[in-house]
Design a protein around this motif. Structure first.
Motif, mmCIF file in Angstrom:
data_model
loop_
_atom_site.group_PDB
_atom_site.id
_atom_site.type_symbol
_atom_site.label_atom_id
_atom_site.label_comp_id
_atom_site.label_asym_id
_atom_site.label_seq_id
_atom_site.Cartn_x
_atom_site.Cartn_y
_atom_site.Cartn_z
ATOM 1 N N TYR A 14 0.835 -1.214 -0.095
ATOM 2 C CA TYR A 14 -0.070 -0.073 0.045
ATOM 3 C C TYR A 14 0.811 1.246 0.177
ATOM 4 C CZ TYR A 14 -3.792 -3.220 1.087
ATOM 5 O OH TYR A 14 -4.736 -4.137 1.236
ATOM 6 N N GLU A 15 1.913 1.334 0.565
ATOM 7 C CA GLU A 15 2.729 2.346 0.704
ATOM 8 C C GLU A 15 3.397 2.917 -0.494
ATOM 9 O OE1 GLU A 15 5.394 1.817 3.995
ATOM 10 O OE2 GLU A 15 4.030 2.265 5.301
ATOM 11 N N GLU A 16 3.680 1.950 -1.572
ATOM 12 C CA GLU A 16 4.760 2.216 -2.657
ATOM 13 C C GLU A 16 4.279 3.124 -3.669
ATOM 14 O OE1 GLU A 16 6.878 -2.224 -3.073
ATOM 15 O OE2 GLU A 16 5.729 -1.598 -4.588
ATOM 16 N N ILE A 17 2.920 3.452 -3.826
ATOM 17 C CA ILE A 17 2.330 4.572 -4.746
ATOM 18 C C ILE A 17 2.865 5.919 -4.171
ATOM 19 C CG2 ILE A 17 0.463 5.880 -5.501
ATOM 20 C CD1 ILE A 17 -1.077 3.227 -5.696
ATOM 21 N N GLY A 18 2.754 6.158 -2.922
ATOM 22 C CA GLY A 18 3.086 7.260 -2.307
ATOM 23 C C GLY A 18 4.708 7.560 -2.186
ATOM 24 N N LEU A 19 5.524 6.565 -2.251
ATOM 25 C CA LEU A 19 6.965 6.840 -2.316
ATOM 26 C C LEU A 19 7.302 6.934 -3.814
ATOM 27 C CD1 LEU A 19 7.935 3.556 0.016
ATOM 28 C CD2 LEU A 19 7.932 5.902 0.255
ATOM 29 N N LEU A 20 6.582 6.384 -4.614
ATOM 30 C CA LEU A 20 7.242 6.435 -5.970
ATOM 31 C C LEU A 20 6.724 7.800 -6.316
ATOM 32 C CD1 LEU A 20 5.906 2.995 -7.265
ATOM 33 C CD2 LEU A 20 8.598 4.043 -7.393
ATOM 34 N N THR A 21 5.449 8.297 -6.310
ATOM 35 C CA THR A 21 5.035 9.548 -6.865
ATOM 36 C C THR A 21 5.673 10.858 -6.238
ATOM 37 O OG1 THR A 21 3.116 9.520 -5.270
ATOM 38 C CG2 THR A 21 2.962 8.497 -7.578
ATOM 39 N N ASN A 22 6.275 10.660 -5.102
ATOM 40 C CA ASN A 22 6.710 11.544 -4.426
ATOM 41 C C ASN A 22 8.048 12.514 -5.155
ATOM 42 O OD1 ASN A 22 6.958 13.557 -2.241
ATOM 43 N ND2 ASN A 22 8.818 12.122 -1.432
ATOM 44 N N GLY A 23 8.522 11.548 -6.000
ATOM 45 C CA GLY A 23 9.863 12.246 -6.663
ATOM 46 C C GLY A 23 9.492 12.046 -8.359
ATOM 47 N N VAL A 24 8.725 11.587 -8.794
ATOM 48 C CA VAL A 24 8.317 11.435 -10.234
ATOM 49 C C VAL A 24 7.878 12.680 -10.816
ATOM 50 C CG1 VAL A 24 6.983 10.460 -12.093
ATOM 51 C CG2 VAL A 24 8.120 9.168 -10.164
ATOM 52 N N ARG A 25 8.334 13.436 -11.718
ATOM 53 C CA ARG A 25 7.670 14.469 -12.506
ATOM 54 C C ARG A 25 6.507 14.247 -13.484
ATOM 55 N NH1 ARG A 25 13.234 15.175 -12.257
ATOM 56 N NH2 ARG A 25 13.601 15.021 -14.416
ATOM 57 N N ARG A 26 6.445 13.249 -13.812
ATOM 58 C CA ARG A 26 5.175 13.016 -14.665
ATOM 59 C C ARG A 26 4.225 12.016 -14.296
ATOM 60 N NH1 ARG A 26 8.096 12.056 -20.000
ATOM 61 N NH2 ARG A 26 9.754 13.115 -19.253
ATOM 62 N N LYS A 27 3.109 11.957 -14.860
ATOM 63 C CA LYS A 27 2.129 10.843 -14.800
ATOM 64 C C LYS A 27 2.752 9.516 -15.056
ATOM 65 C CE LYS A 27 -2.606 9.960 -15.010
ATOM 66 N NZ LYS A 27 -4.114 10.172 -15.216
ATOM 67 N N MET A 28 2.644 8.415 -14.418
ATOM 68 C CA MET A 28 3.244 7.152 -14.724
ATOM 69 C C MET A 28 2.153 6.080 -14.660
ATOM 70 S SD MET A 28 5.321 6.005 -11.306
ATOM 71 C CE MET A 28 4.566 5.961 -9.693
ATOM 72 N N ASN A 29 2.522 5.201 -15.673
ATOM 73 C CA ASN A 29 1.828 3.809 -15.488
ATOM 74 C C ASN A 29 2.249 2.897 -14.653
ATOM 75 O OD1 ASN A 29 0.017 4.310 -17.788
ATOM 76 N ND2 ASN A 29 2.057 3.840 -19.272
ATOM 77 N N ILE A 30 1.375 2.441 -13.931
ATOM 78 C CA ILE A 30 1.743 1.413 -12.928
ATOM 79 C C ILE A 30 0.926 0.130 -13.085
ATOM 80 C CG2 ILE A 30 2.157 3.179 -10.780
ATOM 81 C CD1 ILE A 30 -0.529 2.335 -9.671
ATOM 82 N N GLY A 31 1.250 -1.038 -12.251
ATOM 83 C CA GLY A 31 0.596 -2.398 -12.160
ATOM 84 C C GLY A 31 0.321 -2.442 -10.753
#
Length: 465
Positions: A161-178
């Motif tokens: 559950y925590e990984e989305i927040g960790l990943l989006t915190n430093g990404v400058r563009r919208k990203m695809n996830i699975g």
């Protein structure tokens, strides 16, 4: 009497086989490579990687999926991914990537390998990089860097559950996830549910809570993984059915979801008696996916597969010499090899995995039942049975006629689990490793990848030098 080793093989198996045959001298050939000539040239113990087998298996799988999808008029696309954890070696990745495939990663340093391959032009921004595994600091930052540098087809697979927040915190563009499904383990397994991924019953709620209104992420893929691999049994089909129900429920509320990643992988040949109907399994998987989606009136997904052992396993082998035979009692004859199973084939003792074991020479000699022992002082350093039978039969030991043994289809995991190039149990050295390839004229080429470890190598690691 039919008591020669070649008689035993001919009576027990369909032989010769596609990759194995014996010549007039009764020496073994593997993919038309004279194994005894290999021994004469490079000595023993010896590890080898036969690169053409990697491409052969990839093309075989791609062609089977292509035929099956055409047969069922399946409108989705198929993408073949290689799980780098099976073997990270550059020669393996270089060979695999000549076949227009994609990559699945599992840890931080995998992304460093991806960046290296991009610099060399082996992969591009169009190559799918599926990032699996439990992600923290360095892995997270490496994924973010890859995405921020323009790799649009990098898809982190959410494990918790925590990984989305960790990943989006430093990404400058919208990203695809699975999202990875936490499948239920086999009934005989020690745990009820896989520690990896998010439970079946929680995924739809997780999407609504964390993803649906999140303008930083786009849910593209559902990842289904079975630890025991793709097998024709009730457990596998039941888990696939549960996965498809999750996909259908998610697809109804998530238009961006368009891909299903079937992890787990195909089995590889572990015995001359190996029998697995790849065509049937692919046909059944595609058929079940299509039927479930059509019945639910949702769009069918693109199919991704993650094949690690299937890609590289059948390309590897290990060769040993029988040094001596110890008769410990009236029933047990121990053939001592000139290396260690713990060092070179760790899965054989750690998880009791069995490989194809065949002598390289003396197929015309009488055979006997033996146990195989390694050089370490560890009682677990042995090999005592083959996949098809609870015994090992080999040509009778003769001091004046050396016997050489080959273990085949050892190309997945053994080097990384065995700590390649590092410390080994009882300081038994890693053997010489050669790479076998084919040139443009389809002639075999041999290259020493790494020499046998020396005492100096060990002393340096241990701090003595």
């Amino acid at each position: 009497m039919n008591n020669k080793y070649i008689d035993l093989i001919n009576q027990t198996f369909d032989f010769p086989q596609e990759e194995f045959k014996v010549d007039n001298s009764k020496n073994l050939h593997f993919h038309d490579i004279d194994m005894m000539k290999l021994v004469e040239e490079y000595g023993t113990p010896l590890k080898f990687t036969y690169l053409p087998k990697i491409s052969e298996n990839i093309q075989k799988a791609k062609e089977m999926f292509k035929r099956t999808m055409r047969k069922h008029k399946y409108k989705g696309k198929y993408h073949y991914c290689y799980c780098t954890k099976s073997s990270h070696f550059k020669h393996v990745l270089d060979e695999a990537l000549t076949n227009d495939i994609h990559i699945e990663t599992s840890s931080a340093f995998d992304i460093n390998i991806v960046e290296n391959l991009k610099k060399e032009g082996k992969i591009t921004d169009k190559t799918y990089i599926l990032c699996n595994g439990f992600k923290r600091d360095e892995y997270i930052s490496n994924i973010q860097k890859l995405i921020n540098n323009g790799h649009k087809n990098c898809i982190p697979i959410i494990d918790n559950y925590e990984e989305i927040g960790l990943l989006t915190n430093g990404v400058r563009r919208k990203m695809n996830i699975g999202i990875r499904i936490a499948s239920e383990e086999e009934p005989k397994f020690e745990f009820y549910t896989s520690r990896l991924g998010i439970g079946y019953k929680n995924i739809v709620d997780f999407y609504r809570r964390e993803i649906k209104e999140n303008n930083k992420v786009n849910l593209k893929m559902l990842h289904f993984f079975i630890n025991t691999g793709i097998k024709d049994n009730a457990y596998y089909w039941n888990e696939l059915n549960k996965c498809l129900k999750v996909y259908i429920n998610l697809k109804r509320i998530c238009p961006s979801l368009d891909s299903l990643n079937i992890g787990g992988g195909f089995p590889i040949k572990n015995s001359l008696a190996f029998d697995y109907d790849y065509e049937y399994m692919i046909d059944e998987i595609i058929s079940q996916i299509q039927n479930a989606c059509e019945e639910a009136e949702v769009q069918i997904p693109h199919i991704f597969t993650e094949f690690g052992s299937y890609t590289v396993g059948e390309s590897g082998g290990a060769i040993y010499k029988v040094l001596y035979q110890k008769k410990q009692n009236d029933r047990e004859n121990w053939n001592m090899i000139n290396s260690s199973f713990i060092t070179t084939l760790p899965d054989s003792w750690a998880i009791n995995k069995r490989f194809i074991l065949l002598p390289l020479n003396r197929w015309n000699d009488v055979y006997e039942r033996v146990l195989l022992g390694g050089l370490t002082c560890d009682s677990d350093d042995y090999y005592n049975s083959e996949q098809h039978i609870n015994a090992v039969y080999l040509p009778t030991y003769k001091e004046d006629k050396p016997l050489y043994l080959g273990f085949f289809n050892t190309g997945a995991y053994q080097e990384s689990i065995g700590g390649y190039g590092g410390l080994q149990h009882c300081l038994i050295p890693q053997p010489k490793h050669i790479i076998i390839s084919k040139n443009n004229e389809q002639k075999l080429e041999f290259k020493v990848f790494k020499e046998k470890q020396t005492a100096k190598d060990f002393l340096k690691i241990l701090g003595y030098e």
